[in-house]
Design a protein around this motif. Sequence first.
Motif, PDB file in Angstrom:
ATOM      1  N   ALA A  42      12.991 -13.835 -21.321  1.00 29.14           N
ATOM      2  CA  ALA A  42      12.546 -13.031 -20.186  1.00 29.14           C
ATOM      3  C   ALA A  42      13.285 -11.696 -20.164  1.00 29.14           C
ATOM      4  N   TYR A  43      12.646 -10.686 -19.548  1.00 35.88           N
ATOM      5  CA  TYR A  43      13.274  -9.381 -19.440  1.00 35.88           C
ATOM      6  C   TYR A  43      14.440  -9.401 -18.450  1.00 35.88           C
ATOM      7  N   PHE A  44      14.327 -10.208 -17.415  1.00 31.42           N
ATOM      8  CA  PHE A  44      15.401 -10.305 -16.432  1.00 31.42           C
ATOM      9  C   PHE A  44      15.290 -11.651 -15.728  1.00 31.42           C
ATOM     10  N   SER A  45      16.292 -11.960 -14.935  1.00 31.50           N
ATOM     11  CA  SER A  45      16.304 -13.225 -14.208  1.00 31.50           C
ATOM     12  C   SER A  45      15.372 -13.125 -13.012  1.00 31.50           C
ATOM     13  N   ALA A  46      14.228 -13.806 -13.057  1.00 33.22           N
ATOM     14  CA  ALA A  46      13.305 -13.781 -11.926  1.00 33.22           C
ATOM     15  C   ALA A  46      13.935 -14.379 -10.667  1.00 33.22           C
ATOM     16  N   GLY A  48      17.071 -14.589  -9.971  1.00 35.72           N
ATOM     17  CA  GLY A  48      18.130 -13.675  -9.572  1.00 35.72           C
ATOM     18  C   GLY A  48      17.581 -12.420  -8.927  1.00 35.72           C
ATOM     19  N   TYR A  49      16.510 -11.874  -9.497  1.00 35.44           N
ATOM     20  CA  TYR A  49      15.900 -10.660  -8.945  1.00 35.44           C
ATOM     21  C   TYR A  49      15.360 -10.901  -7.542  1.00 35.44           C
ATOM     22  N   PHE A  50      14.603 -11.981  -7.360  1.00 35.46           N
ATOM     23  CA  PHE A  50      14.048 -12.251  -6.038  1.00 35.46           C
ATOM     24  C   PHE A  50      15.153 -12.475  -5.016  1.00 35.46           C
ATOM     25  N   ALA A  51      16.204 -13.174  -5.427  1.00 41.23           N
ATOM     26  CA  ALA A  51      17.315 -13.410  -4.508  1.00 41.23           C
ATOM     27  C   ALA A  51      18.063 -12.117  -4.212  1.00 41.23           C
ATOM     28  N   ALA A  52      18.406 -11.363  -5.259  1.00 44.68           N
ATOM     29  CA  ALA A  52      19.256 -10.184  -5.072  1.00 44.68           C
ATOM     30  C   ALA A  52      18.551  -9.080  -4.295  1.00 44.68           C
ATOM     31  N   ARG A  53      17.246  -8.905  -4.527  1.00 41.92           N
ATOM     32  CA  ARG A  53      16.552  -7.821  -3.853  1.00 41.92           C
ATOM     33  C   ARG A  53      16.182  -8.178  -2.413  1.00 41.92           C
ATOM     34  N   ARG A  79       7.667 -19.982  -6.568  1.00 44.89           N
ATOM     35  CA  ARG A  79       8.296 -20.838  -7.576  1.00 44.89           C
ATOM     36  C   ARG A  79       9.820 -20.785  -7.468  1.00 44.89           C
ATOM     37  N   HIS A  80      10.337 -19.684  -6.914  1.00 40.37           N
ATOM     38  CA  HIS A  80      11.787 -19.474  -6.873  1.00 40.37           C
ATOM     39  C   HIS A  80      12.366 -19.388  -5.459  1.00 40.37           C
ATOM     40  N   VAL A  81      11.562 -18.993  -4.513  1.00 45.79           N
ATOM     41  CA  VAL A  81      12.018 -18.832  -3.121  1.00 45.79           C
ATOM     42  C   VAL A  81      11.284 -19.861  -2.259  1.00 45.79           C
ATOM     43  N   PRO A  82      11.985 -20.645  -1.437  1.00 43.74           N
ATOM     44  CA  PRO A  82      13.384 -20.533  -1.017  1.00 43.74           C
ATOM     45  C   PRO A  82      14.387 -21.312  -1.865  1.00 43.74           C
ATOM     46  N   ALA A  83      13.977 -21.835  -3.025  1.00 42.84           N
ATOM     47  CA  ALA A  83      14.890 -22.668  -3.819  1.00 42.84           C
ATOM     48  C   ALA A  83      16.183 -21.945  -4.165  1.00 42.84           C
ATOM     49  N   VAL A  84      16.122 -20.617  -4.337  1.00 44.02           N
ATOM     50  CA  VAL A  84      17.334 -19.876  -4.707  1.00 44.02           C
ATOM     51  C   VAL A  84      18.428 -20.022  -3.662  1.00 44.02           C
ATOM     52  N   TRP A  85      18.034 -20.169  -2.397  1.00 43.69           N
ATOM     53  CA  TRP A  85      19.051 -20.223  -1.332  1.00 43.69           C
ATOM     54  C   TRP A  85      19.785 -21.561  -1.310  1.00 43.69           C
ATOM     55  N   ALA A  86      19.234 -22.565  -1.948  1.00 39.49           N
ATOM     56  CA  ALA A  86      19.961 -23.827  -2.090  1.00 39.49           C
ATOM     57  C   ALA A  86      20.999 -23.741  -3.194  1.00 39.49           C
ATOM     58  N   VAL A  87      20.871 -22.719  -4.049  1.00 39.55           N
ATOM     59  CA  VAL A  87      21.804 -22.518  -5.162  1.00 39.55           C
ATOM     60  C   VAL A  87      22.912 -21.552  -4.770  1.00 39.55           C
TER      61      VAL A  87
END
Length: 291
Positions: A42-46, A48-53, A79-87
């Motif tokens: 991948a070009y970047f962490s999807a 990570g990007y959704f969480a960071a932005r 696919r990634h949110v809200p799962a990122v907040w559990a991490v």
Amino acid sequence: MTDPRGGRRCHTPLNALHSAVYFSPEFDKEMEALGLAKAPGAYFSAPGYFAARSAAMGAVGPGTVTAAFFNFSHALIARHVPAVWAVAAPEQVLAARLRAADRLLRRLLGDGATASGEMAEAAELARHAAAGCVRAGRPLGSAEADQPVAQEPHLALWQAATVLREHRGDGHVALLTQAGLDGIEALVSHTSSGRGFTPAFARATRGWSEEEWSAAQERLRDKGLLDAEGRLTEAGTALRAELEHETDRLAAGPYDHLGAAGVARLTELAGGFAATALGNGAFPDGIFGRR
């Protein structure tokens, strides 16, 4: 300001300094350390990007992120949110993003530039401009404006550039909606102009299938904005130009607040830093159309 395009000329190098973080190995490493690693190839962490932005808005759900980001597939975001907040909590993500910005700017510009008087001057000018951003109707810009300002000038500059970028983007989203374009239609019409990301990169990283992309192209043809070869028609070109003009108008407040002389100086300073960053490989090759 005497020149309504002055804000856009200032925004361009500031946005380059801001957005390079999300493509950097420094960002990837920070996100991986949090448990938000990018997929192989991948070009970047999807995640990570959704969480960071979005982290400045708090632990928001996928609907909020889709609404604010606008041109990403909701299915990809969900696919990634809200799962990122559990991490990782938003505060952890924001701290990791700032560490990535610190390491990236030091690598691209050198410690001499990051500690220079010119950097301190640019940071002060950018912060002054960012203080002129409005909050109402600007969810991402307003959330970023709430973040505590870093002491180091290069990080303060990056933070101010982030506020200005998101403030401009929030206004642009409102105009796209008013123009009757959905997220993928806006993306297709922009890439069809030959500017910004290439269609292949935009489609892959924004989570759209080839079928969805083709359907959006067909809708744009029905609106008279795209021709049979996938190029903008005269009406499509005029619409994109009007959108950029109106985005300049809605984004003018910070630059009016800074004043013409300050804008000219900030453009000069940020332009020099951005040129160095780009020359040192701030972005992957082949992801942009005309620059």
